[in-house]
Design an enzyme around this catalytic site. Structure first.
Site, PDB file in Angstrom:
ATOM      1  CE  LYS A  65      -1.234   0.292   3.487  1.00  0.00           C
ATOM      2  NZ  LYS A  65      -1.604   1.149   2.361  1.00  0.00           N
ATOM      3  CB  THR A  66      -7.005   0.888   1.673  1.00  0.00           C
ATOM      4  OG1 THR A  66      -5.682   0.534   1.308  1.00  0.00           O
ATOM      5  CG2 THR A  66      -7.658   1.639   0.523  1.00  0.00           C
ATOM      6  CD  GLN A 107       3.845  -4.313   5.360  1.00  0.00           C
ATOM      7  OE1 GLN A 107       3.734  -4.721   4.208  1.00  0.00           O
ATOM      8  NE2 GLN A 107       2.800  -3.993   6.102  1.00  0.00           N
ATOM      9  CG  ASP A 143      -1.165   4.440   1.724  1.00  0.00           C
ATOM     10  OD1 ASP A 143      -1.002   3.899   2.832  1.00  0.00           O
ATOM     11  OD2 ASP A 143      -1.480   3.799   0.705  1.00  0.00           O
ATOM     12  CD  GLU A 144       2.180   1.270   1.603  1.00  0.00           C
ATOM     13  OE1 GLU A 144       3.005   1.075   2.531  1.00  0.00           O
ATOM     14  OE2 GLU A 144       1.427   0.382   1.176  1.00  0.00           O
ATOM     15  NE  ARG A 166       2.934  -8.970   1.457  1.00  0.00           N
ATOM     16  CZ  ARG A 166       2.216  -7.950   1.880  1.00  0.00           C
ATOM     17  NH1 ARG A 166       1.308  -7.418   1.108  1.00  0.00           N
ATOM     18  NH2 ARG A 166       2.378  -7.469   3.103  1.00  0.00           N
TER      19      ARG A 166
END
Length: 688
Positions: free
Chosen positions: A32-33, A253, A222-223, A594
């Site tokens: 995504k970044t 998330q 973002d997020e 993770r």
């Protein structure tokens, strides 16, 4: 174009969308970044949008700095483009207020207060027996729901038929009012004001909001699943003149409801703007097939989600390991033993992480890491023995072992709150210095002499009696029960916002101490205190170390090897009045994703739970994260059909799948030469 190098089809689709609202549903490890930074570079260097008219918001300085570096590298150094505004929400609020706060009749040379500053101010305002952290929690809640003092007083009407509640919240409203007046007097703003005042500016003046919306013509967030009510309002106000907002996030998330994040912001995004473009980033570039499969299987059990499925781009990987232990001690030993083996094989310690849901679980792990001399770093905030509630108990124990310990005396004399303020302590210290005696001896001498106010004298008498009772305690094991019964620390924490977690830590501490005394035969209190002081000497660990942290702290990080401890009902998922099973499951999903190479999930048959050793059921998440059960394996083999597949049926012949419904087995909607039929997957096969 060079900008698109290394992007998949979905990422390119997101990058090339220019006008109108867009939701990028980005799974864990899906790049995504890279997508956000490439889209920003595309808007500026290819489309020709002025950099100053873009706004990109995220949640951490680390993420903001990484994005800015990547975006500027893609754009190049040509000064023609200028610098886009890419920062955290709170940094945006600071810049915004510096430019426009005068519209609220305030000067733009304000100072920002941190949390410790705000607590000090509150301590000057509130009653001595009140808890500053608790009051700050309420004030922060008000501000993050954009409620000013007047609105909070208006809300008191909801409690007009409940006198006790009315009195309680009226007091909190008055504290809020006095606190705000203090900030205004000295031209201070606190952390929450950076957003609340920015939103106030936008909501008070429609023309100003439109003007700002026209300036920030392209917005990316973002997020987005972590945004709260106030951040959502700011974004809506910045879209007054357009709908060029692109939000990136993952509803699977969303794990911060306890600090105000609203999952509804991302779930309802498509209903808030017209013709929202939806792009799903489902290719995972981080984890092995085994790990991705576990994450997908688990999160399917949540109903309140937009729906996506991670697709692995890596190898199958090692099988998932499930570790069963008798208790927390055995669990810690087994986990650390596995970590030790990995390090002996040459795996770097910083590629390994141990995660847990409940902070109290760190105690057993820390002790074994220390014993095995494996360097570790606790990222969940403070180490177990450095948490305030534990440090205060240790201060009591140190004082009990030495009544001349003035340092420990000062730490406990007003804990729990008993109205023994700084000025009283100063007077006591002056007397003790004059008489050349300890503070406790001075306290005993002055009790009942009229030196203290009548109400405080009563509190002091009780404190001295409690200390004497503890000193007469027959056994070390009994001491911890008596310490709690005399001073009632858990009762003190019951009324506080973070009390549940602190009480759990106290239970863990008491249970651990009893275990130590029972199994290691300490002769006196000093022996225990000496060992504990060694356990807490882990500050400043540098170089390679294993990372030990809560799952919340792990968000945004990744490790080759991940161990998740404490997978029992009541611990993970957590059972409490405020816990939500779907958010607990999202936490487990975050924890699993993770891991890059290997994942170990552990549970114990028993732990100290609510003050007593209790048998526990293993977490439902262990079963939910596994592929289907043995009796359904035959179905699984036959459920590999996709929409558009050509299939063959023994009676109807060749057909094409036009739709799929998934129950226990796939139900295929198949077009057989113009006739559509619904057939169970086990009755067809793929046509070669």
């Amino acid at each position: 174009m060079n900008l698109f190098k290394g992007l998949n089809e979905s990422q390119i689709e997101a990058v090339q969308h220019i006008d109108g609202a867009m939701l990028i549903l980005a799974g864990a490890g899906s790049g995504k970044t890279k997508t956000i930074t490439t889209r920003l570079a595309y808007l500026i260097s290819e489309v020709g949008i002025p950099a100053l008219n873009t706004l990109t918001l995220t949640f951490t300085n680390k993420a903001a700095n990484e994005m800015k570096t990547r975006a500027l590298n893609l754009i190049g150094n040509d000064s023609f483009y200028g610098n886009p505004l890419l920062c955290t929400f709170h940094k945006f609020g600071l810049l915004f207020l510096r430019l426009h706060i005068e519209k609220l009749g305030r000067k733009n040379d304000f100072n920002i207060l941190d949390t410790s500053d705000t607590k000090k101010i509150l301590k000057e305002i509130i009653d001595e027996k009140e808890n500053a952290s608790n009051i700050l929690h309420y004030i922060s809640h008000f501000k993050n729901h954009s409620k000013g003092v007047e609105e909070v007083f208006e809300d008191l009407n909801f409690f007009k038929n409940e006198p006790e509640k009315y009195k309680k919240f009226e007091k909190i409203a008055l504290y809020y009012q006095n606190y705000q007046n203090y900030l205004l007097k000295y031209n201070f703003v606190d952390f929450d004001d950076l957003l609340m005042l920015s939103n106030t500016l936008l909501e008070r003046d429609e023309n100003f909001a439109k003007e700002q919306s026209e300036f920030y013509h392209y917005i990316m967030v973002d997020e987005y699943q972590d945004t709260n009510d106030l951040q959502h309002k700011i974004l809506k106000n910045l879209c007054t003149a357009h709908e060029n907002i692109c939000v990136v996030g993952d509803d699977d998330q969303s794990i911060y409801s306890w600090r105000g994040a609203k999952i509804d912001n991302i779930l309802n995004f498509q209903n808030e703007f017209k013709n929202v473009k939806l792009v799903k980033l489902e290719k995972n570039y981080r984890s092995t097939q085994t790990i991705i499969q576990a994450a997908n299987e688990l999160i399917k059990h949540n109903e309140n989600r937009l729906g996506k499925e991670l697709v692995c781009t890596k190898e199958q990987g090692d099988a998932l390991e499930i570790l069963q232990a008798l208790d927390e001690k055995e669990e810690a030993k087994e986990l650390v033993l596995r970590i030790k083996r990995l390090i002996q094989k040459g795996i770097k310690a910083n590629k390994i992480a141990v995660l847990f849901r409940v902070n109290a679980l760190s105690r057993s792990l820390e002790e074994v890491f220390n014993k095995e001399k494996i360097p570790y770093k606790l990222l969940s905030g403070m180490k177990f023995y450095e948490r305030l509630e534990i440090k205060n108990i240790l201060s009591y124990l140190r004082f009990l072992s030495n009544f001349n310990d003035d340092f420990s005396f000062k730490a406990i004399i007003n804990y729990p709150k008993r109205g023994f303020g700084a000025s009283t302590l100063e007077k006591l210290e002056n007397y003790a210095n004059k008489e050349k005696i300890s503070l406790f001896e001075a306290l005993c001498n002055l009790e009942g002499s009229g030196f203290f106010a009548k109400k405080l004298d009563k509190e002091i008498h009780g404190f001295i009696e409690h200390i004497k009772n503890l000193k007469e305690c027959e056994t070390l094991e009994r001491l911890f029960d008596k310490l709690e019964s005399e001073f009632k620390f858990k009762e003190y924490y019951k009324t506080q916002a973070d009390g549940e977690d602190r009480i759990r830590n106290l239970d863990e501490f008491y249970a651990g101490m009893k275990d130590k005394i029972k199994n290691e035969h300490y002769e006196n209190l000093n022996e225990i205190l000496n060992e504990l002081s060694l356990l807490s000497e882990q500050d400043g660990v540098s170089g390679e170390c294993v990372y030990v942290m809560s799952i919340h702290a792990s968000k945004g990080l990744e490790f080759d090897y991940v161990f998740i401890a404490g997978l029992e009902e009541g611990f993970f998922p957590l059972h409490s009045e405020t816990s939500d099973i779907e958010e607990e499951r999202r936490l487990a999903y975050v924890a699993i994703t993770r891991a890059k190479k290997a994942l170990c999930l552990s549970y114990a048959d028993s732990r100290f739970y609510k003050g007593a050793r209790t048998r526990l059921e293993k977490s439902r998440f262990l079963n939910e994260s596994q592929k289907i059960t043995e009796e359904n394996e035959e179905y699984e083999k036959k459920q590999k059909f996709n929409k558009g597949d050509l299939i063959k049926h023994k009676i109807f012949g060749i057909g094409r799948i036009v739709d799929i419904q998934t129950e226990k087995e796939q139900m295929l909607h198949i077009n057989f030469g113009g006739i559509k039929r619904i057939i169970l997957a086990s009755f067809v096969e793929k046509a070669l």
